[in-house]
Design an enzyme around this catalytic site. Structure first.
Site, PDB file in Angstrom:
ATOM      1  N   PHE A 291       0.838  -1.217   0.000  1.00 13.97           N
ATOM      2  CA  PHE A 291       0.000   0.000   0.000  1.00 13.97           C
ATOM      3  C   PHE A 291       0.866   1.258   0.000  1.00 13.97           C
ATOM      4  O   PHE A 291       0.612   2.183   0.774  1.00 13.97           O
ATOM      5  CB  PHE A 291      -0.942   0.036   1.220  1.00 13.97           C
ATOM      6  CG  PHE A 291      -1.741  -1.211   1.445  1.00 13.97           C
ATOM      7  CD1 PHE A 291      -2.174  -1.980   0.386  1.00 13.97           C
ATOM      8  CD2 PHE A 291      -2.088  -1.613   2.730  1.00 13.97           C
ATOM      9  CE1 PHE A 291      -2.927  -3.133   0.596  1.00 13.97           C
ATOM     10  CE2 PHE A 291      -2.840  -2.757   2.953  1.00 13.97           C
ATOM     11  CZ  PHE A 291      -3.254  -3.520   1.885  1.00 13.97           C
TER      12      PHE A 291
ATOM     13  N   THR B  22       1.913   4.616  -1.424  1.00  9.71           N
ATOM     14  CA  THR B  22       1.440   5.669  -2.317  1.00  9.71           C
ATOM     15  C   THR B  22       2.572   6.151  -3.219  1.00  9.71           C
ATOM     16  O   THR B  22       3.672   6.427  -2.729  1.00  9.71           O
ATOM     17  CB  THR B  22       0.882   6.838  -1.478  1.00  9.71           C
ATOM     18  OG1 THR B  22      -0.182   6.331  -0.681  1.00  9.71           O
ATOM     19  CG2 THR B  22       0.371   7.966  -2.358  1.00  9.71           C
TER      20      THR B  22
ATOM     21  N   GLU C  85       1.027  14.486   8.263  1.00 10.24           N
ATOM     22  CA  GLU C  85       0.255  13.614   7.366  1.00 10.24           C
ATOM     23  C   GLU C  85      -1.214  13.581   7.783  1.00 10.24           C
ATOM     24  O   GLU C  85      -2.115  13.650   6.952  1.00 10.24           O
ATOM     25  CB  GLU C  85       0.832  12.194   7.361  1.00 10.24           C
ATOM     26  CG  GLU C  85       0.032  11.288   6.423  1.00 10.24           C
ATOM     27  CD  GLU C  85       0.563   9.866   6.303  1.00 10.24           C
ATOM     28  OE1 GLU C  85       1.483   9.505   7.050  1.00 10.24           O
ATOM     29  OE2 GLU C  85       0.034   9.124   5.458  1.00 10.24           O
ATOM     30  N   ARG C  86      -1.439  13.496   9.099  1.00  8.34           N
ATOM     31  CA  ARG C  86      -2.830  13.405   9.577  1.00  8.34           C
ATOM     32  C   ARG C  86      -3.575  14.702   9.340  1.00  8.34           C
ATOM     33  O   ARG C  86      -4.761  14.694   8.981  1.00  8.34           O
ATOM     34  CB  ARG C  86      -2.840  12.987  11.050  1.00  8.34           C
ATOM     35  CG  ARG C  86      -2.462  11.536  11.131  1.00  8.34           C
ATOM     36  CD  ARG C  86      -2.327  10.946  12.493  1.00  8.34           C
ATOM     37  NE  ARG C  86      -1.890   9.558  12.303  1.00  8.34           N
ATOM     38  CZ  ARG C  86      -1.231   8.842  13.184  1.00  8.34           C
ATOM     39  NH1 ARG C  86      -0.927   9.352  14.358  1.00  8.34           N
ATOM     40  NH2 ARG C  86      -0.880   7.610  12.907  1.00  8.34           N
TER      41      ARG C  86
ATOM     42  N   GLY D  54     -29.976  11.441  -5.915  1.00  4.99           N
ATOM     43  CA  GLY D  54     -30.769  10.281  -6.326  1.00  4.99           C
ATOM     44  C   GLY D  54     -29.935   9.345  -7.187  1.00  4.99           C
ATOM     45  O   GLY D  54     -28.740   9.151  -6.939  1.00  4.99           O
TER      46      GLY D  54
END
Ligand SMILES: Cc1cc2nc3c(=O)[nH]c(=O)nc-3n(C[C@H](O)[C@H](O)[C@H](O)COP(=O)(O)OP(=O)(O)OC[C@H]3O[C@@H](n4cnc5c(N)ncnc54)[C@H](O)[C@@H]3O)c2cc1C
Length: 263
Positions: free
Chosen positions: A30, A32, A115-116, A212
């Site tokens: 994972f 990036t 980062e957070r 919708g």
């Protein structure tokens, strides 16, 4: 790493020093931008027996012998690639060590605050855009002879969701201000990400509903926002881990200090 991302200190990748090189072994997942990058910043254990005190950081050339990378397919966030990376006896020059050996864990933790916060801002901006888009749509779409934005059930829900987004936005700007002036706002950045990513998921869920069936179509932006938003409570520390950090700080009085000081 594949065997557990939340437990950063439990990483298994190793970098053993041999003269003027480190031999890197292990795998990451994972990652990036890991597929298209030229260089990567890699954490590995230089003293596996020392737990989180044995982690060091390296700059690794992706074209080095022993590095293999594959691209992962994912639910959303497709504007950036996400990679699985393996290191098989990859030689890294000793001069590529970042900072001091054994300080990798505090370096990683220190950068989590930024980062957070980035992920929190990303979340409120995404929700802000979704609300603007939905507002425009609701001012144009008519059912039963009235525009959607005339129905109280939708107006009140919209107002509530807008208020939640705005609270996060102002809070996040405040944390950005603190970080910018050199504070180390671990608690605030953690609260910002935990709250803003949850808010964005809920806001975008409702915005999609207000469109919708059109909300469900890829031709409209809400479908992508909905998919992209789901990464928020996972990447950069899951919401469960963030709650744990906040509990330690607000219940046990734990204080986090930066590993390095700004000069
Ligand atoms: C698209 C994407 C991009 C990413 N980019 C990067 C990147 O560039 N660099 C990088 O290093 N990482 C990156 N990550 C990894 C990300 O940080 C991890 O996926 C995340 O931290 C969770 O780790 P995990 O997937 O191994 O889940 P696990 O650690 O296996 O956790 C699984 C579940 O159990 C919960 N859990 C685990 N431990 C506890 C506990 N003690 N108490 C309560 N609940 C717990 C978790 O919250 C989660 O819900 C990326 C992930 C994604 C999906």
């Amino acid at each position: 790493e594949p065997f557990g991302g939340s437990d950063v200190a439990g990483m298994r990748s190793t970098a053993a020093r041999h003269g003027e090189t480190y031999i890197l072994n292990g795998s990451k997942t994972f990652i990036t931008n890991g597929y298209y990058c030229d260089y990567m910043v890699v954490a590995a254990k230089t003293s596996p027996e020392s737990g989180n005190k044995g982690i060091s950081m390296f700059v690794v050339d992706k074209n080095s012998k022993g590095v293999s990378v594959s691209k992962l397919d994912k639910l959303g966030w497709r504007a950036s690639d996400t990679a699985e990376i393996a290191f098989d006896n990859c030689e890294v020059p000793a001069e590529n060590l970042l900072g001091e050996e054994g300080k990798g864990f505090p370096y990683i933790m220190q950068h989590f605050a930024l980062e957070r916060l980035l992920m929190a801002i990303n979340a409120h901006a995404r929700a802000d855009f979704a609300l603007e888009y939905a507002k425009q749509y609701m001012s144009e779409r008519k059912t039963f002879g009235k525009h959607l934005n005339e129905y109280q059930a939708l107006r009140h829900k919209y107002a509530e969701r807008y208020a939640e987004m705005d609270m996060c936005k102002i809070y996040n700007f405040n944390v950005a201000y603190k970080l910018n002036k050199g504070d180390y706002p671990v608690k605030e950045a953690t609260i910002a990400k935990l709250t803003s990513t949850k808010m964005a998921d809920e806001v975008i869920y409702d915005c999609l509903q207000w469109l919708g069936g059109y909300g469900y179509m890829e031709e409209y932006p809400m479908a992508r926002l909905f998919r992209d938003s789901r990464l928020g409570p996972i990447g950069g520390g899951t919401s469960e881990i963030l709650r744990e950090i906040i509990s330690k700080m607000v219940i046990d009085g734990k204080v986090y200090k930066p590993a390095t000081q700004k000069k």
